[in-house]
Design an enzyme around this catalytic site. Sequence first.
Site, PDB file in Angstrom:
ATOM      1  N   LYS A 203       0.857  -1.188   0.000  1.00 39.95           N
ATOM      2  CA  LYS A 203       0.000   0.000   0.000  1.00 39.95           C
ATOM      3  C   LYS A 203       0.886   1.228   0.000  1.00 39.95           C
ATOM      4  CE  LYS A 203      -3.791   2.291   2.449  1.00 39.95           C
ATOM      5  NZ  LYS A 203      -4.668   2.260   3.651  1.00 39.95           N
ATOM      6  N   ARG A 213     -10.630  10.338   0.901  1.00 40.11           N
ATOM      7  CA  ARG A 213     -10.618  11.084   2.160  1.00 40.11           C
ATOM      8  C   ARG A 213     -11.887  11.889   2.343  1.00 40.11           C
ATOM      9  NH1 ARG A 213      -4.117  12.237   1.659  1.00 40.11           N
ATOM     10  NH2 ARG A 213      -3.568  10.073   2.163  1.00 40.11           N
ATOM     11  N   ARG A 224       1.129  10.190   5.497  1.00 41.94           N
ATOM     12  CA  ARG A 224       1.316   8.828   6.007  1.00 41.94           C
ATOM     13  C   ARG A 224       2.585   8.191   5.468  1.00 41.94           C
ATOM     14  NH1 ARG A 224      -4.820   8.285   4.813  1.00 41.94           N
ATOM     15  NH2 ARG A 224      -5.738   8.707   6.865  1.00 41.94           N
ATOM     16  N   GLU A 240       6.961  -6.698   1.333  1.00 42.57           N
ATOM     17  CA  GLU A 240       5.867  -6.556   2.306  1.00 42.57           C
ATOM     18  C   GLU A 240       4.802  -7.630   2.084  1.00 42.57           C
ATOM     19  OE1 GLU A 240       5.371  -4.552   4.861  1.00 42.57           O
ATOM     20  OE2 GLU A 240       6.412  -2.645   4.563  1.00 42.57           O
ATOM     21  N   LYS A 255      -2.317  -1.754  -3.538  1.00 44.76           N
ATOM     22  CA  LYS A 255      -3.144  -0.550  -3.567  1.00 44.76           C
ATOM     23  C   LYS A 255      -2.241   0.673  -3.646  1.00 44.76           C
ATOM     24  CE  LYS A 255      -6.675   1.889  -0.826  1.00 44.76           C
ATOM     25  NZ  LYS A 255      -7.472   1.891   0.425  1.00 44.76           N
ATOM     26  N   SER A 281      -9.990   5.425  -5.424  1.00 50.60           N
ATOM     27  CA  SER A 281     -10.893   6.547  -5.669  1.00 50.60           C
ATOM     28  C   SER A 281     -10.380   7.509  -6.734  1.00 50.60           C
ATOM     29  CB  SER A 281     -11.138   7.309  -4.367  1.00 50.60           C
ATOM     30  OG  SER A 281      -9.917   7.813  -3.826  1.00 50.60           O
ATOM     31  N   TYR A 320     -15.179   0.600  -7.388  1.00 49.89           N
ATOM     32  CA  TYR A 320     -16.462   1.270  -7.187  1.00 49.89           C
ATOM     33  C   TYR A 320     -17.391   1.033  -8.375  1.00 49.89           C
ATOM     34  CZ  TYR A 320     -13.622   3.401  -3.602  1.00 49.89           C
ATOM     35  OH  TYR A 320     -12.799   3.578  -2.522  1.00 49.89           O
TER      36      TYR A 320
END
Length: 330
Positions: A203, A213, A224, A240, A255, A281, A320
């Site tokens: 990610k 958000r 982040r 990871e 992602k 998104s 989505y």
Amino acid sequence: MSDIERPIIRPRRLRTTPAMREMVAETTLRPSQLVLPLFVREGLDNSTAPRPIESMPGVVQHSRDSLRKAVAEAAEAGIRGVMVFGIPERKDALGSGAVDPDGILNVAIGDVVAEVGDAVVVMSDLCLDEFTDHGHCGVLTADGRVDNDATLAAYAEMAVAQAAAGVDLVGPSGMMDGQVAVVRAALDAAGYADTGILAYGAKYASAFFGPFREAVDSSLQGDRRTYQQDPRNALEGVREAVLDVEQGADIVMVKPALAYLDVLRQVRDTVDVPVAAYNVSGEYAMVEAAAANGWIDREPAILETLTAIRRAGADIILTYWAVEAAGLVR
């Protein structure tokens, strides 16, 4: 052109008709490979829900009632997975609403399970960012850093709460070191050995998360980058994902999807569990905005986008467009 100059090998023979192209297609896209992310907001009622998300045309914040209708529609369309995100009315520094059995995410999980039963795999976001007043994915130290190990304890409690609510797969997405091992141990110790883990393995700290958000009313202060991955690094993402599999992940996810198709392919070639990708998104919003302006043909662009993610190696796609795309591929 003489006979000698004419091509002997003609790949175009396999493109001559729709039936021919369908028969030799290398990549399939089926409704059962799609997962629909859904947002449920505490405090919405039938008079105010669903609430549109401006930066994501066609995507909404649901009430508990409208969420049930949405998952029933998804099941009818052949979608076999939903990912639920909760938006609480109140937040605090510890994200305590995430572990409350009566918190919005946990009660929504119960609603969805009651609505669709075993027809749909119910997944839930396992992260504190929607529940914290600072918007970070973990507990903060006194000087404002994310405390990895204190956050793991919260994730363990959150995982058990979601399992008790009936979820099939928890989705630890905070990118804390050791999160999968801690979540697996907590689930097993609490008697939820059959509850699976869809781990956000790779990610990235991405600009393409922007509309999300708005969708979750994020309170993020800062960024982040100390826990999400550096977009310049591919091997790190593969590492990871491998660590997550070693710690007990049943599925690993990349992602975002489109900007990281190379990472997706490397992960698919490395691990021996199913691989998911999240068509995020910002990727969704770009297509919708361009289509609204008449710059691209919307439906072919949707299918081309999702097919590219499948072709790069995703067994499962969170998108989505899931319900609409299910209709298009039929």
